[in-house]
Design an enzyme around this catalytic site. Structure first.
Site, PDB file in Angstrom:
ATOM      1  N   GLN A 122     -17.916 -39.824  13.719  1.00 36.24           N
ATOM      2  CA  GLN A 122     -18.542 -39.875  14.764  1.00 36.24           C
ATOM      3  C   GLN A 122     -17.684 -40.905  15.779  1.00 36.24           C
ATOM      4  O   GLN A 122     -17.523 -42.150  15.210  1.00 36.24           O
ATOM      5  CB  GLN A 122     -19.999 -40.459  14.860  1.00 36.24           C
ATOM      6  CG  GLN A 122     -20.669 -40.526  15.873  1.00 36.24           C
ATOM      7  CD  GLN A 122     -21.998 -41.186  15.954  1.00 36.24           C
ATOM      8  OE1 GLN A 122     -22.456 -41.811  14.878  1.00 36.24           O
ATOM      9  NE2 GLN A 122     -23.019 -40.615  16.607  1.00 36.24           N
ATOM     10  N   GLY A 123     -17.182 -40.565  16.843  1.00 33.79           N
ATOM     11  CA  GLY A 123     -16.207 -41.392  17.791  1.00 33.79           C
ATOM     12  C   GLY A 123     -16.879 -41.877  18.879  1.00 33.79           C
ATOM     13  O   GLY A 123     -16.741 -41.277  20.139  1.00 33.79           O
ATOM     14  N   TYR A 124     -17.913 -42.715  18.656  1.00 39.39           N
ATOM     15  CA  TYR A 124     -18.581 -43.239  19.662  1.00 39.39           C
ATOM     16  C   TYR A 124     -18.207 -44.816  20.200  1.00 39.39           C
ATOM     17  O   TYR A 124     -17.690 -45.315  21.162  1.00 39.39           O
ATOM     18  CB  TYR A 124     -20.135 -43.394  19.341  1.00 39.39           C
ATOM     19  CG  TYR A 124     -21.038 -42.069  19.633  1.00 39.39           C
ATOM     20  CD1 TYR A 124     -20.333 -40.897  19.717  1.00 39.39           C
ATOM     21  CD2 TYR A 124     -22.218 -41.983  19.598  1.00 39.39           C
ATOM     22  CE1 TYR A 124     -20.898 -39.674  20.183  1.00 39.39           C
ATOM     23  CE2 TYR A 124     -23.006 -40.655  19.864  1.00 39.39           C
ATOM     24  CZ  TYR A 124     -22.323 -39.749  20.180  1.00 39.39           C
ATOM     25  OH  TYR A 124     -23.262 -38.717  20.204  1.00 39.39           O
ATOM     26  N   SER A 125     -18.738 -45.751  19.184  1.00 35.55           N
ATOM     27  CA  SER A 125     -18.357 -47.207  19.628  1.00 35.55           C
ATOM     28  C   SER A 125     -16.806 -47.530  19.688  1.00 35.55           C
ATOM     29  O   SER A 125     -15.969 -47.001  19.058  1.00 35.55           O
ATOM     30  CB  SER A 125     -18.824 -47.837  18.245  1.00 35.55           C
ATOM     31  OG  SER A 125     -20.243 -47.961  18.123  1.00 35.55           O
ATOM     32  N   SER A 157     -17.468 -44.350  10.878  1.00 35.83           N
ATOM     33  CA  SER A 157     -17.989 -44.251   9.293  1.00 35.83           C
ATOM     34  C   SER A 157     -17.118 -43.012   8.636  1.00 35.83           C
ATOM     35  O   SER A 157     -16.966 -41.811   9.549  1.00 35.83           O
ATOM     36  CB  SER A 157     -19.480 -43.906   9.053  1.00 35.83           C
ATOM     37  OG  SER A 157     -20.142 -45.003   9.593  1.00 35.83           O
ATOM     38  N   GLU A 240     -29.547 -37.902  14.943  1.00 30.72           N
ATOM     39  CA  GLU A 240     -29.025 -39.147  13.925  1.00 30.72           C
ATOM     40  C   GLU A 240     -30.309 -39.961  13.758  1.00 30.72           C
ATOM     41  O   GLU A 240     -30.439 -40.524  12.404  1.00 30.72           O
ATOM     42  CB  GLU A 240     -28.155 -39.971  14.558  1.00 30.72           C
ATOM     43  CG  GLU A 240     -27.702 -41.256  13.758  1.00 30.72           C
ATOM     44  CD  GLU A 240     -26.539 -42.093  14.371  1.00 30.72           C
ATOM     45  OE1 GLU A 240     -25.744 -42.799  13.639  1.00 30.72           O
ATOM     46  OE2 GLU A 240     -26.533 -42.169  15.668  1.00 30.72           O
ATOM     47  N   SER A 349     -27.391 -51.705  18.234  1.00 29.33           N
ATOM     48  CA  SER A 349     -27.986 -52.892  17.721  1.00 29.33           C
ATOM     49  C   SER A 349     -29.505 -53.168  18.006  1.00 29.33           C
ATOM     50  O   SER A 349     -29.897 -52.440  18.935  1.00 29.33           O
ATOM     51  CB  SER A 349     -27.184 -54.019  18.175  1.00 29.33           C
ATOM     52  OG  SER A 349     -27.456 -54.137  19.583  1.00 29.33           O
ATOM     53  N   GLU A 351     -31.050 -55.550  19.314  1.00 31.49           N
ATOM     54  CA  GLU A 351     -31.067 -55.946  20.739  1.00 31.49           C
ATOM     55  C   GLU A 351     -31.183 -54.987  21.752  1.00 31.49           C
ATOM     56  O   GLU A 351     -31.964 -55.141  22.756  1.00 31.49           O
ATOM     57  CB  GLU A 351     -30.139 -57.233  20.985  1.00 31.49           C
ATOM     58  CG  GLU A 351     -30.229 -58.519  20.168  1.00 31.49           C
ATOM     59  CD  GLU A 351     -29.835 -58.253  18.771  1.00 31.49           C
ATOM     60  OE1 GLU A 351     -30.041 -59.165  17.890  1.00 31.49           O
ATOM     61  OE2 GLU A 351     -29.132 -57.294  18.471  1.00 31.49           O
TER      62      GLU A 351
END
Length: 373
Positions: A122-125, A157, A240, A349, A351
């Site tokens: 998964q190419g998100y962050s 991951s 997810e 996160s 938050e």
């Protein structure tokens, strides 16, 4: 014969033969264990029709009900079967392709996922866009019938073993935030992709940095229309964090059972505070399961709940280990503690999840944000 009975019989037989040594391999903090045999096991599952149970039959699934899928996950955990290597494909990108993909995309990508032949990441962050996903800066431009991708992803991951990556990137120059994003399907095994493992507290490297330097993918490998990436990406996050976490929760149950057994062995169970913590963990895990079964459960709340629960379980594991938890080679409960520190960071996160709940669910005023220059 019910699906549960069929699954139990098949797993008992399959894990008594050539895959007997694969029992219990893998899991959080242990993703490095037996990858080759676990990938072979994934293919074995696919050939026998035990992957992608909820998918339509035309794509190799069984159109199984949620209750039947839960039954399989329960039997899978009971059999101590190895941790899956195809879960990102089956649980995230597969359902997203089913929802947004063209017929050609479904025919190309779904069968290899079901067979266990192709693995996904998964190419998100990104370094400047983690939980604030709308800040992604990885970009792609169309050149001669191909998307050319440039940028960096992080905390990816299993990128080091993946064949494909679904990449959220910016395809409209000058666009900001949620606008101008596209959801591309990018092959990992090419010259324009570099993967650098990130060594974790557990000593393993499930997470990776991924650098795209002119990586290419076909123009047709955009899921949804160009510019609709945010909508598609949010749908993936829903998969997810939704009912697909039921399989994850069975792993949590196994960890809780091990913590309880350790507490008995070390005598920590005699401590009323430890008993209270274990009872709370047991009860909260049941609540987690019931919430996952509700069709109207907010995925953000589910993520916040399970990540905090798992982190508390890791702390409880260290408490019941006592001095054992401070010395020697890492054992499963020590890995649980170390790995769970990341639970409240990855996949959004805590938050950020609290802000989303406050603003979108409760309608509270938005937090002031400073836009990047």
């Amino acid at each position: 014969m019910t699906l549960r009975q069929e699954a139990r019989a098949w797993l008992e037989s399959a894990l008594a033969g050539e895959f007997a040594h694969a029992r219990g391999l893998g899991g959080p903090g242990r993703e490095h264990e037996g990858h080759a045999v676990r990938h072979a096991w994934e293919r074995h599952l696919g050939r026998a029709g035990w992957t992608c149970l909820g998918w339509p039959e035309e794509y190799g699934g069984r159109a199984a009900s949620l209750e039947e899928q839960i039954a399989f996950h329960e039997e899978y955990a009971r059999a101590d079967a190895p941790a899956r290597v195809g879960h990102i494909g089956e649980g995230l990108i597969g359902p997203t392709i089913l929802e947004f993909g063209t017929r050609a995309q479904k025919d190309r990508f779904l069968p290899p996922i079901q067979r266990g032949d192709e693995l996904w990441c998964q190419g998100y962050s990104e370094p400047e866009a983690g939980s604030d996903l709308a800040g992604v800066q990885t970009r792609a431009v169309l050149e001669e019938g191909e998307w050319v991708v440039t940028g960096q992803k992080v905390w990816t991951s299993l990128a080091h073993v993946a064949d494909w990556c679904f990449v959220l990137c910016r395809t409209e120059p000058g666009s900001r935030r949620h606008q101008g994003l596209s959801y591309l399907l990018v092959p990992m095994r090419q010259a324009g992709v570099e993967v650098r493992p990130i060594r974790q507290l557990t000593g393993t490297s499930e997470f990776n940095e991924v650098f795209f330097d002119g990586a290419r993918t076909a123009a047709g490998n955009v899921l949804g229309a160009p510019g609709e990436g945010w909508r598609v990406a949010m749908a993936t996050l829903g998969y997810e964090r939704g009912a697909s976490t039921l399989g994850q929760q069975l792993g949590f149950q196994r960890e809780l059972t091990k913590v309880i057994e350790t507490a008995r062995r070390t005598g920590a169970l005699d401590d009323p505070l430890v008993r209270d913590g274990l009872a709370r963990s047991w009860l909260e895990l049941r609540i987690m399961r019931l919430n996952a079964l509700r069709p109207d459960t907010e995925p953000t709340i589910a993520k916040l709940y399970w990540s905090r629960w798992h982190q508390r379980l890791g702390e409880l594991a260290q408490e019941v280990l006592g001095k054992e938890g401070l010395v020697g080679e890492l054992n499963d409960l020590q890995r649980l503690y170390l790995f769970s520190r990341a639970d409240t960071i990855y996949a959004g996160s805590s938050e950020i999840q609290l802000n989303i709940i406050a603003e979108r669910a409760l309608g509270l005023p938005k937090e002031p944000r400073t836009e990047p220059r």
